[in-house]
Design a protein around this motif. Sequence first.
Motif, PDB file in Angstrom:
ATOM      1  N   GLU A  76       0.563  -1.448   0.379  1.00 52.79           N
ATOM      2  CA  GLU A  76      -0.483  -0.030  -0.174  1.00 52.79           C
ATOM      3  C   GLU A  76       0.850   1.300   0.190  1.00 52.79           C
ATOM      4  O   GLU A  76       0.742   1.916  -0.737  1.00 52.79           O
ATOM      5  N   VAL A  77       1.982   1.271   1.147  1.00 50.47           N
ATOM      6  CA  VAL A  77       2.470   1.944   0.744  1.00 50.47           C
ATOM      7  C   VAL A  77       3.035   2.183  -0.356  1.00 50.47           C
ATOM      8  O   VAL A  77       3.925   3.933  -1.028  1.00 50.47           O
ATOM      9  N   VAL A  78       4.527   1.477  -0.936  1.00 52.48           N
ATOM     10  CA  VAL A  78       4.843   1.545  -1.754  1.00 52.48           C
ATOM     11  C   VAL A  78       3.971   1.836  -3.379  1.00 52.48           C
ATOM     12  O   VAL A  78       4.234   2.611  -4.021  1.00 52.48           O
ATOM     13  N   ARG A  79       3.104   1.641  -3.500  1.00 52.73           N
ATOM     14  CA  ARG A  79       2.058   2.012  -4.371  1.00 52.73           C
ATOM     15  C   ARG A  79       1.194   2.671  -4.425  1.00 52.73           C
ATOM     16  O   ARG A  79       1.375   4.448  -5.200  1.00 52.73           O
ATOM     17  N   ALA A  80       1.228   4.033  -3.237  1.00 49.50           N
ATOM     18  CA  ALA A  80       1.207   5.360  -2.960  1.00 49.50           C
ATOM     19  C   ALA A  80       2.075   6.671  -3.277  1.00 49.50           C
ATOM     20  O   ALA A  80       2.155   7.176  -3.743  1.00 49.50           O
ATOM     21  N   LYS A  81       3.664   5.932  -2.601  1.00 46.18           N
ATOM     22  CA  LYS A  81       4.933   6.452  -2.437  1.00 46.18           C
ATOM     23  C   LYS A  81       5.287   6.580  -4.227  1.00 46.18           C
ATOM     24  O   LYS A  81       6.273   7.673  -4.236  1.00 46.18           O
TER      25      LYS A  81
ATOM     26  N   LEU B 176      17.727   6.475   8.264  1.00 45.33           N
ATOM     27  CA  LEU B 176      16.403   7.127   7.569  1.00 45.33           C
ATOM     28  C   LEU B 176      15.361   6.725   6.839  1.00 45.33           C
ATOM     29  O   LEU B 176      14.159   7.755   7.156  1.00 45.33           O
ATOM     30  N   VAL B 177      15.553   5.507   6.274  1.00 43.64           N
ATOM     31  CA  VAL B 177      14.462   4.902   5.749  1.00 43.64           C
ATOM     32  C   VAL B 177      13.548   4.004   6.615  1.00 43.64           C
ATOM     33  O   VAL B 177      12.073   3.777   6.554  1.00 43.64           O
ATOM     34  N   GLN B 178      14.293   3.137   7.664  1.00 38.78           N
ATOM     35  CA  GLN B 178      13.019   3.358   8.692  1.00 38.78           C
ATOM     36  C   GLN B 178      12.311   4.511   9.379  1.00 38.78           C
ATOM     37  O   GLN B 178      10.987   4.061   9.516  1.00 38.78           O
ATOM     38  N   ASN B 179      12.803   5.622   9.574  1.00 36.56           N
ATOM     39  CA  ASN B 179      12.217   6.343  10.121  1.00 36.56           C
ATOM     40  C   ASN B 179      11.359   6.996   9.144  1.00 36.56           C
ATOM     41  O   ASN B 179       9.704   7.982   9.296  1.00 36.56           O
ATOM     42  N   HIS B 180      11.485   6.838   8.522  1.00 38.17           N
ATOM     43  CA  HIS B 180      10.460   8.013   6.955  1.00 38.17           C
ATOM     44  C   HIS B 180       9.562   7.033   6.753  1.00 38.17           C
ATOM     45  O   HIS B 180       8.601   7.217   7.130  1.00 38.17           O
ATOM     46  N   ILE B 181       9.617   5.205   6.910  1.00 35.46           N
ATOM     47  CA  ILE B 181       8.494   4.844   6.441  1.00 35.46           C
ATOM     48  C   ILE B 181       7.940   4.923   7.669  1.00 35.46           C
ATOM     49  O   ILE B 181       6.378   4.603   7.555  1.00 35.46           O
ATOM     50  N   ARG B 182       8.249   5.049   9.065  1.00 29.96           N
ATOM     51  CA  ARG B 182       6.953   5.158  10.445  1.00 29.96           C
ATOM     52  C   ARG B 182       6.222   6.202  10.101  1.00 29.96           C
ATOM     53  O   ARG B 182       5.875   6.141  10.890  1.00 29.96           O
ATOM     54  N   HIS B 183       6.968   7.344   9.264  1.00 26.55           N
ATOM     55  CA  HIS B 183       6.603   8.588  10.041  1.00 26.55           C
ATOM     56  C   HIS B 183       5.742   8.760   8.917  1.00 26.55           C
ATOM     57  O   HIS B 183       5.659  10.248   7.841  1.00 26.55           O
ATOM     58  N   LEU B 184       4.998   8.407   7.847  1.00 25.88           N
ATOM     59  CA  LEU B 184       4.552   8.478   6.163  1.00 25.88           C
ATOM     60  C   LEU B 184       3.238   9.333   6.022  1.00 25.88           C
ATOM     61  O   LEU B 184       2.325   8.475   6.932  1.00 25.88           O
TER      62      LEU B 184
END
Length: 296
Positions: A151-156, A252-260
């Motif tokens: 879902e997040v990959v499809r949106a971002k 950075l990646v983990q924080n970014h995904i957790r705060h989309l």
Amino acid sequence: MASNKPAHTPISFIKHCLSLALHRYRTLHIYGKIFIWLVVLFYICLAAIILILTPSRIAQFLYDHARKLAETEFGWLALLGGLIFISFPPLVGHTTLVSLSGFAYGMKGFLIAASGSVIGSAAAFILLRYIFHERLRRWSSQNEKWQALEEVVRAKGLPLIILIRVSPFPPWVYSNSLFASIQPVKFWQFVVATFFIFPKLLLHVFIGSRMAALSDGKQREGMDTHTKILNASLIVGGILIAVFASWLVYTLVQNHIRHLKGFPSDIDELAAEAIEDYDEEAPLLGSPSPASQGNL
């Protein structure tokens, strides 16, 4: 279960890596554990051989054979083929072969490393997705984490795909299978994202080239003390930069995904966990769960 929280310091990042490794070791079948201990025994024997024969003689041996490989007409093709081959799970050794490209060919080895990495990952993506298309579709429809990740990959789209691709987790070969497992990821997006790992490849090729300079006795004899120290410092500095960059990108990646923005916090958390649990839950790697075996 190992913690899924991102590591915020280099030390906690290393502890996190060790924790994940220990957890995954405990989940292995007895034959998998035996294999791990055989690998450990191999490296212990290898270290003993190096100490007995002396590091300088071993380094000279490796350098001489690397030069023979570079002077062989199709030596570069052997390295290229190796990089393509180890892009398929469960094989490992991508970073080693990239460094070997620099060890044998100097900075020209970057062309081999880059070409082999792109071709190998593209081939793995196409083959895995083609073979396991139906299994992927049925499995993902029953997995909450994977649905959140898709879902997040499809949106971002591409920007998020690039961020995940340059992250050290999952490692190279599992990253290829991870993206093949995410249905919204298009082939062209995966290839474009792969180009963004080139700086990391360049760094490892550089480290390999500096190691070659110190491995050859003739080159070492022609160096003054300052040059030797400089080369050694460049190698150590390159390794430290690689470790620091891995920790920074991972955090950075983990924080970014957790705060989309635009997603509930539980969706973000599930998506981040799906990436961290790639080798335990990925539909193209693991065994099907009892709940889904009847559909596969």
